[in-house]
Scaffold this motif. Sequence first.
Motif, PDB file in Angstrom:
ATOM      1  N   GLU A  32       0.813  -1.218   0.000  1.00 27.51           N
ATOM      2  CA  GLU A  32       0.000   0.000   0.000  1.00 27.51           C
ATOM      3  C   GLU A  32       0.846   1.266   0.000  1.00 27.51           C
ATOM      4  N   LYS A  36       1.233   3.855  -3.233  1.00 30.18           N
ATOM      5  CA  LYS A  36       0.812   5.240  -3.022  1.00 30.18           C
ATOM      6  C   LYS A  36       1.951   6.204  -3.310  1.00 30.18           C
ATOM      7  N   LYS A  39       2.737   6.457  -7.110  1.00 27.58           N
ATOM      8  CA  LYS A  39       1.710   7.216  -7.830  1.00 27.58           C
ATOM      9  C   LYS A  39       1.788   8.701  -7.530  1.00 27.58           C
ATOM     10  N   GLU A  40       1.861   9.047  -6.257  1.00 21.70           N
ATOM     11  CA  GLU A  40       1.846  10.453  -5.869  1.00 21.70           C
ATOM     12  C   GLU A  40       3.070  11.208  -6.369  1.00 21.70           C
TER      13      GLU A  40
END
Length: 233
Positions: A32, A36, A39-40
Amino acid sequence: MNVYPIPAFSDNYIWLIEKESQVIVVDPGESEGVLKHLKENELTLQAILLTHKHDDHVAGVSDVLDKYPQTPIYGPIETQSLTNHTVEEGDSFELMGETFQVFKTAGHTEEHISYLMGDNLFCGDALFSGGCGRVFTGDYEAQYDALQKFNTLDDKVQVFAAHEYTQTNLRFALSVESPNQTLSQALAEADKMRADNEPTLPSTIGKEKQINLFLKAKALDTFIDLRKARDEF
């Protein structure tokens, strides 16, 4: 080149090696936080490196692959169900223009490996700041031999271990060697960093040669006694 951790579970670090928006992920025990972050920050995943088979180091691989199915994954033979590049002692390979050297650092698991990228050591659970991994295999000689390999590295090599165990390791060391100003100062520094929510890692080989009783052990019997005492601490 930037190396930084994503915290996972209660005390794991998933190390990311970033260069020009490309990234290598070391020991993704969970997915996770990694997904995240990628992507961010619009990062391109170039590879995954695994040091050993334990779930808190590999359990995130499948979910990461679901998002990045063509990712090269390097690891020892004990992780071959997850990897597409099995590597072993003496191997080297290039990623993102950097050379990674592989050496076996067993004891914690049968086929545990570590990666040396320039002056950066990714050692999983074979070496911690102030300590080393539990010898789940019962092969204390293998773990002792791994520590001797670390002892041959240059003092400036940075140690990117996989767990935040520094405070407990140093408290144990002080229970064995007290008073010891070097250990006391190192523990005070670690306490301050953790109070500020900062990781105590990376350490350096030079620092570990001063504060790590396991790395300093001059004989196998001494190491075995220390490791068994640490298990009970």
